[in-house]
Structures are given as structure tokens and as C-alpha cells.
Scaffold this active site. Sequence first.
Site, PDB file in Angstrom:
ATOM      1  N   SER A  78       0.826  -1.211   0.000  1.00  0.00           N
ATOM      2  CA  SER A  78       0.000   0.000   0.000  1.00  0.00           C
ATOM      3  C   SER A  78       0.861   1.263   0.000  1.00  0.00           C
ATOM      4  O   SER A  78       2.007   1.258   0.451  1.00  0.00           O
ATOM      5  CB  SER A  78      -0.907   0.032   1.240  1.00  0.00           C
ATOM      6  OG  SER A  78      -1.775  -1.065   1.237  1.00  0.00           O
TER       7      SER A  78
HETATM    8  N1  SAM Z   1      -1.006  -4.623   4.289  1.00  0.00           N
HETATM    9  C1  SAM Z   1      -0.381  -4.908   3.024  1.00  0.00           C
HETATM   10  C2  SAM Z   1       0.975  -4.275   2.883  1.00  0.00           C
HETATM   11  O1  SAM Z   1       1.320  -3.410   3.707  1.00  0.00           O
HETATM   12  O2  SAM Z   1       1.717  -4.673   1.982  1.00  0.00           O
HETATM   13  C3  SAM Z   1      -1.317  -4.498   1.916  1.00  0.00           C
HETATM   14  C4  SAM Z   1      -1.335  -5.522   0.845  1.00  0.00           C
HETATM   15  S1  SAM Z   1      -2.523  -5.423  -0.453  1.00  0.00           S
HETATM   16  C5  SAM Z   1      -3.046  -3.785  -0.615  1.00  0.00           C
HETATM   17  C6  SAM Z   1      -3.929  -6.320   0.175  1.00  0.00           C
HETATM   18  C7  SAM Z   1      -3.646  -7.745   0.586  1.00  0.00           C
HETATM   19  O3  SAM Z   1      -4.895  -8.370   0.949  1.00  0.00           O
HETATM   20  C8  SAM Z   1      -3.036  -8.625  -0.482  1.00  0.00           C
HETATM   21  O4  SAM Z   1      -1.847  -9.196   0.007  1.00  0.00           O
HETATM   22  C9  SAM Z   1      -4.087  -9.683  -0.761  1.00  0.00           C
HETATM   23  O5  SAM Z   1      -3.559 -10.933  -1.135  1.00  0.00           O
HETATM   24  C10 SAM Z   1      -4.807  -9.723   0.574  1.00  0.00           C
HETATM   25  N2  SAM Z   1      -6.173 -10.289   0.510  1.00  0.00           N
HETATM   26  C11 SAM Z   1      -7.100 -10.159  -0.475  1.00  0.00           C
HETATM   27  N3  SAM Z   1      -8.230 -10.811  -0.150  1.00  0.00           N
HETATM   28  C12 SAM Z   1      -8.022 -11.385   1.067  1.00  0.00           C
HETATM   29  C13 SAM Z   1      -8.814 -12.183   1.927  1.00  0.00           C
HETATM   30  N4  SAM Z   1     -10.048 -12.543   1.618  1.00  0.00           N
HETATM   31  N5  SAM Z   1      -8.271 -12.577   3.105  1.00  0.00           N
HETATM   32  C14 SAM Z   1      -7.004 -12.212   3.453  1.00  0.00           C
HETATM   33  N6  SAM Z   1      -6.202 -11.449   2.671  1.00  0.00           N
HETATM   34  C15 SAM Z   1      -6.694 -11.042   1.497  1.00  0.00           C
END
Ligand code: SAM
Length: 204
Positions: free
Chosen positions: A55
Site C-alpha cells: 500500500s
Molecule cells: N497490508 C499490506 C501491505 O502493507 O503490503 C497491503 C497488501 S494489499 C493492498 C492487500 C492484501 O490483501 C493482499 O496481500 C491480498 O492478497 C490480501 N487479501 C485479499 N483478499 C483477502 C482475503 N479474503 N483474506 C485475506 N487477505 C486477502
Amino acid sequence: MRQQLVEVVKAKGITNKNVLNAISVIPRHLFMDSSFIDHAYQDKAFPIAADQTISQPFTVAYQTQLLEVKKGDKILEIGTGSGYQTAVLCLLGATVFSIERQKELFKKTSKFLPKLGYRPKKLIFGDGYIGLESEAPFDSIIVTAGAPFVPKPLLSQLKIGGRLVIPVGDDVQVMTLFIRKGPKEFEQQEFDKFRFVPLLGDKN
Ligand code: SAM
């Protein structure tokens, strides 16, 4: 470069000193793929593995500020991704549980975070839509992907007084804060608009 990034997020309205301090000390370049390393201290999201993103620092700071983290808070993060947000929460003294749905990211980040000295209580490979009932209730829950709707389990896993920060919407999300006021009462506040990768359901 990190100090410059702090000035950028400050100029965009982040005031919480602990959050700004976290941005100034966490080496964001180590959370990124090497091809983007030169851009690590720009206030931008970048691709990581499994078609996901780390992010934008402003977004991380914005969500963390809304959580109002206190030392010792028990926090559930949905979407571990690169682990950058997880590291911010650990640095603020929270006891962190974090769920990631992509196995590749789960494995990579599970190995990487302790190497840098960040020790979340537990990283879980699983589906954030169902939260983590076995460890509930939480002081706060943060969702770091765009949720098409607010998953009910996340609301029910909050302590009374607990906070859920979740971007809600399809193409564009409204940052939304829920504060649990009673067993069935929640105060809801809406903030700015953001664009996240989607919170994936079972079938995606
Ligand atoms: N907090 C992260 C960082 O600082 O890098 C943000 C990563 S990205 C914006 C959002 C993340 O949510 C991704 O790694 C994605 O794989 C995960 N994600 C998507 N759907 C999900 C779900 N149903 N349960 C858990 N994680 C999920």
C-alpha cells in the site's frame, strides 16, 4: 529519504506522532521487489508478488491513525501482503494477528518479518472474510484490501469500544470506521476515498 516521506504524509494530513515515527524508521525498501527498490520512498503503491500491492505509505498512515493504536492492543489485520503495515503495528506495540489469502505472500512474509525483528503474534494463511474467531475479541481490526461489503464476522469480533477500519466499495472505496458501542450497536463514520486491490472471496 524516509524523512522526506514523513514530510509528504504529514503535508497530506497525518498528525499522529507514533505513526510518523514508524514511517521514519521502517525500511520500506526491504519490503519491496528489487525492481522497485529505487522508488521505495515515493508515496505510491507498488506491485508485490501474487498480483498484489504494497500500500501507499499515506494510506498505511491514514488507516493506522484511524485505529488509534495503544501499546498492547490486540489487533487483527486482514491482508498481510508485504508485511509493511504489520511492521507498523508491531512497532506501535500492538499484539498483531494477520491473515493473508495468497500462499506465496503468506510464506514469504512469515519468513521475512522476523528477520527484520518484527514479531507479529501470529500470521495466518486463510480468508479474512471470516476473521479469526479463535482469538476474538480484538481492540481493533484493519482491512487492507477493498471490501465490496462489511463482513459481519469482523464486526462481531470487536471488543466493546473496539474499532474496525475498512475501505468499502467496488472500484473506489470509502474509508469507513466502525466503533462498537454495545453488543449490537455500532457507530459508523465515513472518511476519504481510496483505491485498493479487492478483498478476494472464496471463488476469486
Ligand atoms: N497490508 C499490506 C501491505 O502493507 O503490503 C497491503 C497488501 S494489499 C493492498 C492487500 C492484501 O490483501 C493482499 O496481500 C491480498 O492478497 C490480501 N487479501 C485479499 N483478499 C483477502 C482475503 N479474503 N483474506 C485475506 N487477505 C486477502
